[in-house]
Design a protein around this motif. Sequence first.
Motif, PDB file in Angstrom:
ATOM      1  N   VAL A   5       0.818  15.027  10.823  1.00  0.00           N
ATOM      2  CA  VAL A   5       2.253  15.318  10.533  1.00  0.00           C
ATOM      3  C   VAL A   5       2.929  15.380   9.054  1.00  0.00           C
ATOM      4  CG1 VAL A   5       4.844  14.443  10.669  1.00  0.00           C
ATOM      5  CG2 VAL A   5       3.109  14.341  12.547  1.00  0.00           C
ATOM      6  N   ASP A   6       2.141  14.446   8.291  1.00  0.00           N
ATOM      7  CA  ASP A   6       2.343  14.055   6.827  1.00  0.00           C
ATOM      8  C   ASP A   6       1.892  15.530   6.110  1.00  0.00           C
ATOM      9  OD1 ASP A   6       3.373  11.970   7.016  1.00  0.00           O
ATOM     10  OD2 ASP A   6       1.719  10.529   6.379  1.00  0.00           O
ATOM     11  N   ILE A   7       0.404  15.989   6.492  1.00  0.00           N
ATOM     12  CA  ILE A   7      -0.155  17.218   6.033  1.00  0.00           C
ATOM     13  C   ILE A   7       0.964  18.568   6.412  1.00  0.00           C
ATOM     14  CG2 ILE A   7      -1.833  19.019   6.131  1.00  0.00           C
ATOM     15  CD1 ILE A   7      -3.656  16.457   6.634  1.00  0.00           C
ATOM     16  N   ALA A   8       1.392  18.491   7.416  1.00  0.00           N
ATOM     17  CA  ALA A   8       2.313  19.646   7.754  1.00  0.00           C
ATOM     18  C   ALA A   8       3.695  19.744   7.049  1.00  0.00           C
ATOM     19  CB  ALA A   8       2.444  19.589   9.524  1.00  0.00           C
ATOM     20  N   LYS A   9       4.163  18.453   6.834  1.00  0.00           N
ATOM     21  CA  LYS A   9       5.494  18.114   5.921  1.00  0.00           C
ATOM     22  C   LYS A   9       5.182  18.840   4.617  1.00  0.00           C
ATOM     23  CE  LYS A   9       7.748  14.503   6.404  1.00  0.00           C
ATOM     24  NZ  LYS A   9       8.120  13.284   6.590  1.00  0.00           N
ATOM     25  N   LEU A  10       4.040  18.428   4.174  1.00  0.00           N
ATOM     26  CA  LEU A  10       3.581  18.460   2.760  1.00  0.00           C
ATOM     27  C   LEU A  10       3.240  20.135   2.737  1.00  0.00           C
ATOM     28  CD1 LEU A  10       3.265  17.677  -0.315  1.00  0.00           C
ATOM     29  CD2 LEU A  10       0.768  17.300   0.346  1.00  0.00           C
ATOM     30  N   GLY A  11       2.784  20.528   3.569  1.00  0.00           N
ATOM     31  CA  GLY A  11       2.531  22.064   3.446  1.00  0.00           C
ATOM     32  C   GLY A  11       3.833  22.858   3.608  1.00  0.00           C
ATOM     33  N   VAL A  12       4.706  22.557   4.480  1.00  0.00           N
ATOM     34  CA  VAL A  12       6.054  23.200   4.482  1.00  0.00           C
ATOM     35  C   VAL A  12       6.842  23.136   3.311  1.00  0.00           C
ATOM     36  CG1 VAL A  12       8.148  23.598   5.797  1.00  0.00           C
ATOM     37  CG2 VAL A  12       5.965  23.332   7.011  1.00  0.00           C
ATOM     38  N   ILE A  52       0.963  -1.243  -0.083  1.00  0.00           N
ATOM     39  CA  ILE A  52       0.035   0.057   0.129  1.00  0.00           C
ATOM     40  C   ILE A  52       0.849   1.370  -0.053  1.00  0.00           C
ATOM     41  CG2 ILE A  52      -1.778   1.401   1.206  1.00  0.00           C
ATOM     42  CD1 ILE A  52      -2.746  -1.373   2.512  1.00  0.00           C
ATOM     43  N   GLU A  53       0.870   1.977  -1.058  1.00  0.00           N
ATOM     44  CA  GLU A  53       1.694   3.202  -1.288  1.00  0.00           C
ATOM     45  C   GLU A  53       0.949   4.382  -0.897  1.00  0.00           C
ATOM     46  OE1 GLU A  53       3.320   3.326  -5.198  1.00  0.00           O
ATOM     47  OE2 GLU A  53       4.696   1.314  -4.881  1.00  0.00           O
ATOM     48  N   ILE A  54       1.588   5.424  -0.317  1.00  0.00           N
ATOM     49  CA  ILE A  54       1.047   6.488   0.159  1.00  0.00           C
ATOM     50  C   ILE A  54       1.323   7.638  -0.952  1.00  0.00           C
ATOM     51  CG2 ILE A  54       0.827   8.337   1.919  1.00  0.00           C
ATOM     52  CD1 ILE A  54      -0.121   5.657   2.795  1.00  0.00           C
ATOM     53  N   PRO A  55       0.422   8.156  -1.702  1.00  0.00           N
ATOM     54  CA  PRO A  55       0.611   9.000  -3.032  1.00  0.00           C
ATOM     55  C   PRO A  55       0.739  10.426  -2.557  1.00  0.00           C
ATOM     56  CG  PRO A  55      -1.799   8.305  -2.777  1.00  0.00           C
ATOM     57  CD  PRO A  55      -1.014   7.532  -1.707  1.00  0.00           C
ATOM     58  N   ASP A  56       1.218  11.573  -3.290  1.00  0.00           N
ATOM     59  CA  ASP A  56       1.343  12.844  -2.664  1.00  0.00           C
ATOM     60  C   ASP A  56       0.330  13.651  -2.673  1.00  0.00           C
ATOM     61  OD1 ASP A  56       4.228  12.365  -2.791  1.00  0.00           O
ATOM     62  OD2 ASP A  56       4.067  13.015  -4.644  1.00  0.00           O
ATOM     63  N   ASP A  57      -0.967  12.971  -3.547  1.00  0.00           N
ATOM     64  CA  ASP A  57      -2.358  13.880  -3.474  1.00  0.00           C
ATOM     65  C   ASP A  57      -2.839  13.688  -1.922  1.00  0.00           C
ATOM     66  OD1 ASP A  57      -4.544  14.992  -4.591  1.00  0.00           O
ATOM     67  OD2 ASP A  57      -5.356  13.113  -4.138  1.00  0.00           O
ATOM     68  N   PRO A  58      -3.276  14.645  -1.018  1.00  0.00           N
ATOM     69  CA  PRO A  58      -3.662  14.717   0.197  1.00  0.00           C
ATOM     70  C   PRO A  58      -4.896  13.663   0.029  1.00  0.00           C
ATOM     71  CG  PRO A  58      -3.124  16.720  -0.428  1.00  0.00           C
ATOM     72  CD  PRO A  58      -2.810  16.159  -1.667  1.00  0.00           C
ATOM     73  N   GLU A  59      -5.904  13.835  -0.729  1.00  0.00           N
ATOM     74  CA  GLU A  59      -7.027  12.969  -0.397  1.00  0.00           C
ATOM     75  C   GLU A  59      -6.797  11.550  -0.925  1.00  0.00           C
ATOM     76  OE1 GLU A  59     -11.527  12.869  -2.710  1.00  0.00           O
ATOM     77  OE2 GLU A  59     -10.131  14.803  -2.698  1.00  0.00           O
ATOM     78  N   ALA A  60      -5.861  11.199  -1.690  1.00  0.00           N
ATOM     79  CA  ALA A  60      -5.761   9.932  -2.073  1.00  0.00           C
ATOM     80  C   ALA A  60      -4.852   9.249  -0.838  1.00  0.00           C
ATOM     81  CB  ALA A  60      -4.794   9.841  -3.339  1.00  0.00           C
ATOM     82  N   ALA A  61      -4.086  10.142  -0.386  1.00  0.00           N
ATOM     83  CA  ALA A  61      -3.023   9.725   0.863  1.00  0.00           C
ATOM     84  C   ALA A  61      -4.017   9.307   2.010  1.00  0.00           C
ATOM     85  CB  ALA A  61      -2.095  10.696   1.100  1.00  0.00           C
ATOM     86  N   ALA A  62      -5.018  10.017   2.307  1.00  0.00           N
ATOM     87  CA  ALA A  62      -5.920   9.822   3.349  1.00  0.00           C
ATOM     88  C   ALA A  62      -6.410   8.455   3.185  1.00  0.00           C
ATOM     89  CB  ALA A  62      -6.943  10.782   3.503  1.00  0.00           C
TER      90      ALA A  62
END
Length: 698
Positions: A617-624, A262-272
């Motif tokens: 944390v992932d959302i914060a990292k992506l935002g920064v 199960i891979e975590i994509p960059d897109d926030p919605e798909a990652a969720a």
Amino acid sequence: MSPRHPDRPSGPFPYLDEPEWRARFVQAGLADPRCTLDERALARVATEIINIKPLLDTHGRGNSMVATGFKKSAVQEITTEYGTLFQLLGKQSGLAGAINQFNIRFAHDVAASTEVATPKVTPAKAENGLQPALMEAEFSSEQELVKHLTFIEGRLTAAEKARKYDLKEDLAVSGQSERATYHVVRYHVGDEVWDTVSATAGSNRTRHRHDLFGIQAPAGLLGLSQSMLGGPPGQRWRHPADWRDRYTTLLNKYAEFELEDIEIPDDPEAAAKAREAQHWAQLAAAARQVAVTDVAIVIGFIPAAATRPDFDAALASTNLRTHLRGPLDFTDTNQSMAAARKLADHAYSDNAITDLQHSVLTGTTPAAELHVDPQQAVAELVRLVDQVVYPSDRKALRRTTKVLVEPSPSLLRDKHAKARGEIRSALLTAAVGGVDLPAAAMDNPHRTAVSKGIPTTGSSVRQLIVAAADSNPSAARAAARGELGHLAVPGLVNGKVFLGPYGSTGDRRQTSTKLAAAADTEDGVLLFIEAIDAFARVMQLRAQRPVPAQSVPDGRLRRVDNGDFDATSTSADSEWFTGHWPVSSGSDDSNDEAGTPSGPSPSEQWSERVKKTQGLVDIAKLGVTNVEEHFKAMGPLVGPDREMTSGERQGWQDQLDAMVDHVEEAGRYLRKLRNSTVDTEATSGSADTFVYGTGKSE
């Protein structure tokens, strides 16, 4: 896929039986004379049992099928001194069940706590006069129930400190081999009423099983929060039929997924969505070994003749036998019994005890012969055994050390004190003809006291009672109460009231601590006297002497007034351990689709926030990272009419600096969380010294 439910994926996790089979289960229970549960309790039990069909005796086929009871092989009969229990043996989903808040081992801790309200608990009463096999509990509000549950969770957590193994890990790897036992509890909370199926034996297994499934202990009692399945917060499904199949569907859907795939994509919605898939795949993998477990559910209770119906006492009796097994096999070949007889023989050879005393200790003469007064006979027996096993004079100390092949007093260790305790229990058991006095439940002295002996005032029981009843505190009163407590221990233990630290509840307080607490109150002294009288009665019966009728059932120690419990008593009397309280009536279950308004418990809030941490944390990292790339991309574009003023640059810089401050503050709280753990070191003392959920400073 099921033809009736094409949207349900098949897998290792079982769904509820179909409604028609659950209805036949209820029909079978109402028709079976061994079952004393009412219709609503049976309907609740039907959601616990998996594969109902093999358990039922039926006639007819299809829509004309009628259930006439449960098969003989499916019901186990358990005989106790309080009556007969009937247990239905079957299979249970690992998702099912609840921890038991009203286990006899919790009762004192809750009653002694200043923070947790003591609930009203009583056996149910049926209109036809039968004793239903269920308990009823009343809380003034859900908040009080949550406080009570949180306290019990703390006790269970503390118990893990005493384990030498990881029960949760064992369940995940090996499954649950030992059958758990459950009984029905009917909760009255405010205007609501609902039934749960709680563990008589197996609270910790149930709690860890649920943890593997991603469910917190409150869900077993309060129902599942709808937010766990994407529903609105603040609403619960009280009844398992409203949520269990939905939860099981997700487990089966992801049961064959491999986490690393199960891979975590960059897109926030798909990652969720990917993280959600990871979550369910991880739960399915962890819970696979406990997808189905063996279960026994108490469905019937027939009180013993000539006793007051006491379902709670029968449950407690079976639970104590499960959790507190006597460490001695009282036979002539038992090592502790052999050592006990050697001690008695050598004391007799040294003229330290009389012919009669030696005959009593070896079981030849009934202990009741020690004194004409039954109360005093108890004192004579206890003091005699203490004199032989825990002597205080030099000659006797040398004799005991030599017979038991012990090192010098300064080198005595816990194992020597434990051996002495078992020898003491062996002598008392032999003297009274095989009563149940396991050493683990006795008030055995600490190893530092073994070489000093057990002090005694030498007063008669009547003199001790008079001194203990003195209204003015004094050293003499304290000594009298302390000795009364020591003389009462055999009666208390034989009556299944006072127990030493054992089991899995986190109640690690020593028996001596409990005795001291009881001795501080007048009610506790009355309990001591009652226990001495009860044991005196046992000794007289063993001597085949006539005894007067008593006002309370054998082996059941408590205060009774006109057949009812003293509701005004709040001190250290027997209600600490075996009390019942009246119950109020309420409305029926609220199992509608909308759910029941309810707030999350602390453990549920914690679980939800832990689950969200990685996503935040992932959302914060992506935002920064996006901000960094944004300003980096602006660099090459600088030119005429394409630059920032110093004021604009400083404004953005201030906002970036503020982000750093937030990250540092989050890190500070993270460090604090590391040190804000449950204090599980408080394994002795009163319930007030037990700290749960209180943070410590950094």
